[in-house]
Structure formats: structure tokens, C-alpha cells
Write an enzyme that holds these catalytic residues in place. Structure first.
Site, PDB file in Angstrom:
ATOM      1  CG  ASP A 241      -1.844   1.154   1.314  1.00  0.00           C
ATOM      2  OD1 ASP A 241      -2.742   1.232   0.463  1.00  0.00           O
ATOM      3  OD2 ASP A 241      -1.684   1.988   2.222  1.00  0.00           O
ATOM      4  CD  GLU A 286      -2.455   2.574  -3.407  1.00  0.00           C
ATOM      5  OE1 GLU A 286      -3.617   3.002  -3.574  1.00  0.00           O
ATOM      6  OE2 GLU A 286      -1.887   2.577  -2.298  1.00  0.00           O
TER       7      GLU A 286
END
Length: 540
Positions: A241, A286
Site C-alpha cells: 500500500d 500501489e
């Protein structure tokens, strides 16, 4: 032919196909237009350098919403294990679990304990059982790892906030210790600094998510330790993330090449640390930015970065019903990816995820547009990621909760395993369901399954490179997928009108025959191809 066999028995490679299509003349609402391919592709793919990307189809699960095993209304790990056969039937080969660590929030992106599980989702025994059962079915599992920041309720942060003499103080960044101005704006546009006990800590996203200080050697060692812990429990890799925000904390540092290099160096260190436990761990990140920004992270760090540009390109093409030059754009991107990764990258295309408005909401309920988006996704290179519920056309837009509503298993809207943690809003009226679509050969679910099946059967679709093939038709997206041994010619009619193409001047096309059509009504003879509205044709 019956409607249930609309795909012409799915794979039309037998001699029967020749008889079925012989004598048919290509006609359509548009004039036949000549097609062209690069000269080196017009005879054979032998002895041509091919950048293959061996791939698997992944499925993102927002755990709280998927399947409830104990009747408390919350999805859990046992519930996912109960639905592995559903995923296997769909053709899924990998699962991405959104955060499963303890967290004070419903979404889990603020972790309080990195070595444990959210009790809402089950126990470590449940986790290990899910790994075992998934692996029995040939399904890999990766988990969200959120190490850019922790929860403000994490014990490390609580200790850090107690004062300068606390051993955890430097695990986070405090303005009063670093001499930084508290007037800075975060990289995401909000306040970068937040008050706690009379001091100010750095948090890129919001005050409940204080950023770790990765200049601290102990922090870096701890994050590698966390990764190795979960690899030893059987996880196959991680979705990482906010990967570009490790050091890109402020508006003033956005796009700074030196800051980017520090981010990349950390992730290289992380990868090297994980290699001690599992050098084959799959890392997909990401990096919510352009491919140019994402590419350097493939250098001895990530296997993949999610292709946000391609997600936008797919949606733009299907909504406008106008072809986009997918091959030429991807060739440029893949040139960067190949250079940075020394040829080891694999793309990670997707349509939706837990942060983006679902395609059925943006498409205003158009199943045909959703089908064409799926067709594009599943015929492009890389590991395609499918967001749970997209295969049945769930809606969701606006606030995050609306994009993460309970998976819809039953036509009646309730039944064993149905999660209820969040009331249905986006999917309250005329809601789709797995139960209804499993029995409908024309459903969106059946379309996804169909495309996944053909992708898995055809090596060129599953693992191949992409090359340009122009048909000079604004409504038809076309390209070649190829391995060193074979190639498949792909056509997507994105429009509501029948399209006619003349492939007769290209010898490569003339030597091919139709192996797949997503709809009945296609025609192909002597290089003249007619493609039904909103459909996909493959030649081999």
C-alpha cells in the site's frame, strides 16, 4: 444453434468450424477496411524476440464484505475458504486480501498489530487453513501490507508520543524533534502535521495514520521482519500500500527525483530481506501515478505495479465506444518496465479496486460496456486483477463504503454466508447476484468465466507479448498477442453496430481461423471478418 452455445462451443478449432463458416460473406454496417500488421509479424513469430509475461488471474477480496462463516454479518477467513470452489470455478488463480491485521477501522488500513489477525476475521489457524485449502486448488494468496504508516492506536505510536526520551520516539517523525515547519501540506493535499501531547507528528493521509520514519534503521528492520513473518505463515506475497509515499510526504517533495530514489532504495532493501525466506514472493505495489513514475520500482523491488493509466484507458474506450491504441501505448510502457526490471516485470492491469468507482456505476448500468471492459482486461498482458463483485456487475461510487458493499450471493438478497456489516445502498435496487447469474449463459458472470477460460487455454493470451495490428476502424480495438511459438489476433468491437473488416491483404491473417467468439453471428471467409456488436473475436 441454441442460445446457450453462443460462443460456438467456446473454442472453435475443429474441422467443424471450417464447415460452419464456409460460404459466409462478411457484411456489416461499416465498410470493410484493410488491416495492417508490422512486417516482421506477417509470416511467422519464429526467431522473433518476445517479451513474455507468464500470468495468473487474481481476484481482490475486501474481506469484511465477502463471506460470513459464523453469522455475525462480517466476512472472515473461514468464509473465504468456503468460497474457494466458487473462485476456482470462475478461473481465479490468485487472491489479494485487503488488510487482515487488527485495526480500529472497518477498512483496516491503519494497523495496530502487524503480527496478528483482526479477530473479526478469525484466528491464525483459520489463516493457515485458508492457505492450505487455496494451495490445494492451485490458488495463491497475497495480503495487503500497510507499512507506510500505522494506526495512531498502535502501541509503537502511543509510546512514541510520550516524549523525546522514549525508545520509540524516532519510529515516527515529530516536527519538534526534526526542526520541520508544521505549515507543510501533505503529498495528498491535506495537513501534513497533527498535534499529539503538545507536539506534532507527520501523517500523509490523516491523523489516524501516522507515518513511520524510514530513516530509522530499527523501523526498516522491523518491516522486513514483519514481511518474513507472514511469508513463513504461508502467504505467497504482498500488495504494498502507498508504496511511493514512504518518503514522498509533502507537496514540496512530490516528483522530486531524489525523494523517489530513496523510496526505491527502501523497497530494494525490503525485497532483499524477503528473499531470505521466499525469493519467489510476489510483490505488487500501489504506485498511484503514471507508468513513468512507477517503472523504477520494478528494479530489484516489485514484480508488478498496478497499471492505473491502463485502467483509465480501458474505461475511456468502452464508454466512448471508440478504439484505443492499446498495443502501441503498452509497448512504450513495457519498454520502460523492461529496462528498469532487466526484463523480469509483469504488468498488473485492472478495471476497479476498493478505491475506485465501480465500472457498473460509471457505465450507468450498461452490461455491454462492462463486458467489453472485461474482454479488454482479460486479453491484455500481465496478471489481471478482478475486484470482487465486478464479475456480477455490482455498483458502487462516491464514499469508500459504497465501493465496498457486501458481496451479493443470493437473488433474494439474504442467505447463509451473506455479509451484512454495511447496508446496501448502491446495490439496493435491481441488485445482481451470483445465484441468478450462474444459471444465465448471457450473464456478466458467464462472460468473465468465458474470457478467463480462453485466456488460460491460449498460451499467447496468458503469457504473450503484445504487438500492434491496425484495422483502421474507430470502433474496433485490435492487437496481436504472441509467444515465441504462437500468436493470436484479437478484435474487440466496442460499438453497438456490426463491424466489417477486410484482412485479406495480410497473409498472417489469411492463415488464421476463428477460435473464439463471445457472441453468435460472426462471419469469416477469405479474409473478410464481420464482428457482431459488443463482441470479441480471436483468430489463430
Amino acid at each position: 444453434m441454441k442460445q446457450t452455445s453462443r460462443v460456438i462451443s467456446i473454442l472453435l478449432v475443429s474441422a467443424l468450424l471450417v464447415g460452419m463458416i464456409a460460404g459466409c460473406k462478411g457484411q456489416g454496417n461499416s465498410p470493410s477496411i484493410k488491416a495492417t500488421a508490422p512486417a516482421e509479424l506477417q509470416s511467422s513469430v519464429q526467431n522473433v524476440a518476445i517479451d513474455e509475461q507468464p500470468s495468473s488471474v487474481y481476484y481482490e477480496i475486501f474481506v469484511r464484505s465477502f463471506q460470513d462463516s459464523n453469522g455475525d454479518g462480517v466476512g472472515d477467513l473461514k468464509g473465504i475458504a468456503e468460497k474457494l470452489d466458487y473462485l476456482k470455478q470462475l478461473g481465479i488463480e490468485g487472491i489479494w486480501l485487503t488488510p487482515i491485521n487488527p485495526s480500529p477501522s472497518y477498512h483496516g488500513y491503519d494497523v495496530t498489530d502487524y503480527y496478528n489477525l483482526n479477530p473479526d476475521f478469525g484466528t491464525m489457524d483459520d489463516f493457515r487453513n485458508l492457505m492450505t485449502e487455496a494451495h490445494k486448488r492451485g490458488i495463491k494468496i497475497i495480503m495487503d501490507l500497510v507499512i507506510n504508516h500505522s494506526s495512531s492506536q498502535n502501541s509503537w505510536f502511543i509510546e512514541s508520543a510520550k516524549g523525546k526520551n522514549n525508545p520509540y520516539r524516532s519510529w515516527y517523525t515529530w516536527a519538534e524533534d526534526s526542526g520541520k515547519s508544521t505549515n507543510q501540506i501533505s503529498a495528498t493535499g491535506g495537513a501534513a502535521w497533527h498535534e499529539k501531547n503538545g507536539n506534532h507528528f507527520e501523517a500523509t493521509f490523516w491523523e489516524g495514520m501516522p507515518d513511520f520514519n524510514f530513516d530509522n534503521l530499527d523501523v526498516r528492520k522491523e518491516m522486513i521482519k514483519i514481511g518474513n513473518f507472514w511469508l513463513k505463515q504461508g502467504i505467497d506475497g504482498f500488495r504494498l500500500d502507498a508504496a511511493k509515499h514512504i518518503y514522498e510526504d509533502f507537496q514540496s517533495s512530490k516528483g522530486d527525483p531524489e525523494v523517489a530514489k530513496k523510496n526505491q532504495a527502501w523497497w530494494q532493501e525490503f525485497r532483499k530481506g524477503l528473499n531470505e525466506t521466499n525469493p519467489n514472493a510476489y510483490l505488487v505495489s500501489e504506485v498511484w501515478d503514471s507508468s513513468v513514475v512507477a517503472a523504477p520500482y520494478l528494479n530489484q523491488a516489485f514484480n508488478s505495479t498496478f497499471n492505473f493509466d491502463l485502467s483509465d484507458q480501458i474505461k475511456s474506450a468502452v464508454f466512448a465506444e471508440k478504439a484505443s491504441d492499446f498495443a502501441s501505448k503498452l509497448k512504450g510502457v513495457y519498454g520502460l518496465f523492461k529496462q528498469e526490471s532487466q526484463g523480469t516485470f509483469i504488468d498488473a492491469p485492472f478495471i476497479d479496486n476498493h478505491d475506485k468507482d465501480r465500472i457498473m456505476s460509471v457505465a450507468k448500468g450498461s452490461v455491454e460496456h462492462a463486458k467489453m471492459a472485461a474482454s479488454l482486461l482479460l486479453t491484455l498482458p500481465g496478471n489481471p486483477f478482478i475486484y470482487y463483485g465486478d464479475e456480477i456487475g455490482m455498483k458502487g461510487a462516491g464514499v469508500d463504503e459504497a465501493k465496498r458493499e457486501p458481496m451479493l450471493w443470493y437473488a433474494a438478497g439474504k442467505g447463509a454466508g451473506q455479509t451484512t456489516w454495511e447496508k446496501l445502498v448502491s446495490n439496493r435496487d435491481n441488485a445482481p447476484s451470483v445465484e441468478a447469474q450462474l444459471q444465465d449463459p448471457n450473464s456478466l458472470y458467464s462472460h468473465y468465466k468465458l474470457l478467463i477460460d480462453v485466456r488460460k487455454r491460449e498460451a499467447a493470451l496468458r503469457d504473450g507479448d503484445i504487438e500492434e495490428y491496425s484495422v483502421n476502424n474507430p470502433y474496433v480495438a485490435s492487437f496481436i498477442r504472441r509467444t515465441a511459438k504462437e500468436q493470436v489476433l484479437v478484435f474487440h468491437n466496442l460499438s453497438g453496430g456490426e463491424q466489417a473488416l477486410d484482412l485479406s491483404e495480410n497473409q498472417m491473417s489469411m492463415d488464421m481461423k476463428v477460435i473464439f467468439s463471445s457472441k453468435e453471428g460472426f462471419k469469416y471467409e477469405a479474409g473478410k471478418l464481420t464482428i457482431p456488436p459488443y463482441s470479441t473475436i480471436l483468430l489463430k
